[in-house]
Scaffold this active site. Structure first.
Site, PDB file in Angstrom:
ATOM      1  N   ASP A   1     -24.427  -6.499 -15.091  1.00 26.65           N
ATOM      2  CA  ASP A   1     -25.036  -6.671 -13.274  1.00 26.65           C
ATOM      3  C   ASP A   1     -26.253  -7.568 -13.382  1.00 26.65           C
ATOM      4  OD1 ASP A   1     -25.298  -5.376 -11.477  1.00 26.65           O
ATOM      5  OD2 ASP A   1     -25.998  -3.686 -12.040  1.00 26.65           O
TER       6      ASP A   1
ATOM      7  N   ASP B   1     -22.877  -1.251  -3.764  1.00 29.80           N
ATOM      8  CA  ASP B   1     -24.061  -0.356  -3.723  1.00 29.80           C
ATOM      9  C   ASP B   1     -23.052   0.849  -3.107  1.00 29.80           C
ATOM     10  OD1 ASP B   1     -24.223  -0.826  -6.250  1.00 29.80           O
ATOM     11  OD2 ASP B   1     -26.799  -1.572  -5.057  1.00 29.80           O
TER      12      ASP B   1
HETATM   13  C1  GLA Z   1     -27.678  -1.834  -9.089  1.00 30.16           C
HETATM   14  C2  GLA Z   1     -26.200  -2.058  -9.421  1.00 30.16           C
HETATM   15  C3  GLA Z   1     -25.678   0.223  -9.541  1.00 30.16           C
HETATM   16  C4  GLA Z   1     -26.570   0.214 -10.972  1.00 30.16           C
HETATM   17  C5  GLA Z   1     -27.587  -0.447 -10.360  1.00 30.16           C
HETATM   18  C6  GLA Z   1     -29.197   0.252 -11.752  1.00 30.16           C
HETATM   19  O1  GLA Z   1     -27.905  -1.404  -8.151  1.00 30.16           O
HETATM   20  O2  GLA Z   1     -24.892  -2.272  -8.358  1.00 30.16           O
HETATM   21  O3  GLA Z   1     -24.374   0.452  -8.762  1.00 30.16           O
HETATM   22  O4  GLA Z   1     -26.246  -0.385 -11.504  1.00 30.16           O
HETATM   23  O5  GLA Z   1     -28.253  -1.785 -10.442  1.00 30.16           O
HETATM   24  O6  GLA Z   1     -30.348  -0.646 -11.780  1.00 30.16           O
END
Ligand code: GLA
Length: 741
Positions: free
Chosen positions: A479, A549
């Site tokens: 990420d 997301d």
């Molecule tokens: C980001 C990712 C999510 C999750 C969060 C965790 O927003 O896109 O899928 O993994 O971080 O903090």
């Protein structure tokens, strides 16, 4: 000027020996050394350029295949008027910023004495394998540019990049460097298609006429970004549609700040320039030093936007993704992020793992919260050690449990970031991007590590290598949750600090490739707060990506529709999550949520602790059904039959396996607006002669009047008529070829 193909070089040949060879049908690179014309032929596409009598390298052609005998030549352009000198009027493959150039340069430099005039002319060419390299040089200074070209014989997608080398004795400052300038045929009514977006709202398609006002698609954020994506497509308003007409398209393989500009010059010639974003960039090229650009891939389709995207999908599977030309199918995964957020622990994750395995999930992923003091997003980033209050015996018991349940194990990391409240930041506050004495702006309470520094690179590589050595992990969800704000690199000389835009990404790619080399069984997902870092550069090292997301199943239809214009459904992770959705409060049935996600690589992100027996039964059936169509969805040809654009009552997609023996049709009703919706949807891409049996994906009965079997021709002309009523209703039909008739 007569163009004789005096020398045809097969793609497989190395060297430039001036021997005349027969024209081969699959010849990829041909050179007419007399006329100085170069041709790339493949996949039904010809791309040609040549040298004029003044030594300028000119674009000559890009479009459907020409016959080998077709003559092309480059003629020097005269000045148009006192306002448009000859050099700037000449269309060039890669112009230097000099001689009054008023369009986008390939290269803009400042020499040590302040001279900023750069005129690039042809010097020679080299061929190695299937790549032709053209060498250009300034008319007076020892500054060399090499342009590399090759073409994929299957898709006709061209790869171009550029390298500048300073052979002088003083440094040269590079202010702007493109991977390529592309020139379209002189035709009217071009339309540009591009993406816009933001966090949880990525992949919105936009269309606008191409005119003389330059349009700039870019990221100034240090990474690819949610705001746009380094992809474009250009078609003809009067001729092109989703499944017909010409489309020129391209994508830049770069995960840092990038720029693609599109516009017509004052003679109406449409040019597309792509490369590093010159915004806040410069690179002081030392004597003897070279700087290379990322690759700009560009293709041409005669089959509309649908044809263009199918070429991109095939190209990614065949040439870009890890494991290409046969990347592995994506396993069905489970991830509890939306359900549990940071509240992960051994008992809870084991319980979820049992439930996930029972519905047929193949990979269990632990998301954020497993490490350091990570109980919320204010602490812990940077400390990649297992949190012992959540996992008292480390990750091993959970991993063993997951493996024992027949699933592989995945783990979330965000290696490039640090919270102020972390041991790493406390011991290395100078490891982040910052300007001394200036505020260090936080995003999601975190700062960006300066990965351009080799010590930071080495630390991260070792940390991740250790993590993978100590734990039996099959996937890293990688990420990246903020953009750059103060991109200072104070440890470097001021004139070298802006290298950060390139060195950072090069070191990121190095870590990813080195981890893959050392741990060939480990796959990687590229995530950046959703779809903030998706491009052909990162996709060389990552098997799958997280498009957004936003997991709302209806919003996802639009996101997926946009995404698939550029990138393959095979990499497009799509989770079934809880309802109402966190992003917009919308509720939808579990079946609808599954059918939305099954159009990509299926995952489940719901709270299984709250599911009913009926939910488990539905999920088990849908996961099993997905496995019967997965290969078609992930490897087949996608037809976007009806787009889910706002205002459209329903949308439909069709996936056809490469051998045309299976097709999967999804029809998603948003909200029925009238008493019924009688229009049939015609399928595409089937074999007209084959006989296809049809079944519903969940085994329910076929709609009244639909034959159980019919020819491909029938399905492609009569189509399917699925009456749907209500709000957020989904259906899927599976077509299987039974025999030839
Ligand atoms: C980001 C990712 C999510 C999750 C969060 C965790 O927003 O896109 O899928 O993994 O971080 O903090």
């Amino acid at each position: 000027m007569a163009m004789e193909l005096s020398m045809i070089l097969r793609a497989t040949m190395v060297g430039v020996a001036p021997i005349a060879l027969a024209v081969a049908a699959d010849a990829a690179v041909s050179v007419d050394s007399e006329a100085k014309v170069f041709r790339l032929d493949g996949g039904g596409v010809t791309y040609a350029f040549g040298v004029d009598e003044k030594g300028y390298l000119q674009p000559l052609y890009w479009g459907p295949s020409l016959a080998p005998r077709d003559k092309l030549s480059a003629g020097a352009a005269p000045e148009l008027s006192g306002f448009d000198p000859a050099g700037s009027v000449t269309a060039q493959e890669y112009p230097g910023q000099g001689e009054g150039l008023v369009t986008e340069p390939g290269l803009k430099v400042a020499f040590a004495n302040g001279n900023r005039d750069l005129v690039l002319k042809y010097q020679g060419y080299r061929i190695a394998g299937d790549t032709v390299t053209i060498d250009l040089t300034d008319i007076e200074r020892p500054l060399f540019v090499s342009l590399r070209y090759n073409i994929d014989p299957a898709t006709g997608i061209i790869a171009r990049d550029a390298t500048v080398r300073n052979a002088g004795t003083a440094p040269v400052r590079v202010d702007q460097i493109a991977s390529a300038i592309l020139t379209l045929p002189n035709q009217p009514d071009y339309r540009l298609h591009y993406f816009s977006g933001r966090h949880a709202a990525e992949w919105t398609l936009n269309t606008q006429p191409v005119g003389s006002a330059l349009t700039v698609l870019e990221s100034r954020r240090g990474s690819t970004g949610h705001q746009s994506d380094p992809w474009f497509a250009i078609d003809r308003a009067s001729e092109s549609a989703e499944e017909s007409g010409p489309v020129w398209f391209g994508a830049l393989a770069w995960s840092g700040s990038w720029r693609i500009s599109v516009g017509a010059d004052n003679l109406g010639r449409v040019k597309i320039a792509g490369g590093y974003n010159p915004y806040d960039f410069s690179w002081r090229l030392k004597p003897g030093e070279s700087l290379s650009t990322p690759t700009f891939y560009a293709g041409y389709s005669t089959a509309g936007m649908g044809g263009a995207s199918r070429l991109m999908h095939r190209f990614q599977l065949a040439h870009i993704l890890p494991g290409a030309p046969a990347p592995k199918l994506r396993p069905v995964l489970y991830n509890s992020w939306e359900a549990t957020e940071f509240n992960v622990n051994e008992a809870g994750q084991m319980r979820l793992a049992e439930k996930a395995a029972a519905i047929g999930v193949e990979r269990f992923v632990v998301d954020d919260g497993w490490f350091g003091a990570r109980n919320n997003d204010r602490a812990g980033l940077g400390d990649w050690v297992v949190n012992r209050s959540k996992f008292p015996n480390g990750l091993a018991p959970l991993i063993d449990k997951v493996h024992g349940l027949g699933m592989s194990f995945g783990l979330w990391v965000e290696p490039e970031m640090v919270n102020r409240d972390s041991d790493l930041y406390r011991s290395h506050p100078d490891w982040v991007l910052y300007y001394p004495g200036r505020p260090r702006t936080e995003g999601r309470n975190q700062l960006v590590l300066n990965l351009a520094r080799d010590d930071v690179r080495d630390h991260l590589l070792k940390t991740l290598d250790d993590l993978l050595r100590q734990n039996d992990i099959q996937l890293l969800k990688w990420d990246y949750n903020r953009n750059w704000t103060e991109p200072g690199w104070p440890q470097m000389k001021p004139e070298d600090q802006q290298r950060v835009y390139v060195r950072y990404v090069q070191n990121l790619y190095y870590i990813l490739s080195e981890l893959r080399r050392r741990h060939p069984g480990v796959e990687i997902e590229s995530c950046s707060g959703g779809g903030g870092r998706i491009d052909l550069g990162i996709m060389r090292y990552t098997d799958q990506v997280w498009p957004s997301d936003n997991t709302d199943p209806y919003d996802r239809l639009t996101i997926q529709d946009g995404f698939t214009h550029a990138y393959a459904p095979a990499v497009m992770m799509a989770w079934v999550t809880d309802t109402p959705n966190w992003a917009n409060g919308r509720s939808a049935s579990l079946t609808y949520r599954f059918l939305s996600s099954m159009q990509g690589s299926l995952g489940i992100g719901a709270n299984l602790d709250k599911w009913t027996d009926q939910d488990f039964a539905t999920a088990k059936a849908m996961v099993a059904a997905y496995k019967t169509i997965r290969e078609t969805v992930q490897r087949g040809d996608l037809y976007r039959l009806l787009p889910p654009s706002p205002g459209n009552e329903r949308s439909a997609t069709l996936y056809v396996s490469r051998d045309k023996r299976q097709a999967v049709f999804f029809q998603m009703l948003h909200s029925s607006m009238r008493r019924d919706n009688p229009l049939a949807v015609a399928l595409r891409g089937l074999s007209a002669e084959m006989n296809y049996h049809v079944r519903t994906i969940d085994g329910s009965s076929l709609p009244a009047g639909m034959p159980q079997a019919a020819s491909g021709s029938y399905w492609m002309t009569r189509g399917v008529n699925l009456l749907q009523r209500g709000d957020f209703v989904g259906d899927a039909l599976v077509f299987e070829a039974s025999d030839r008739s």
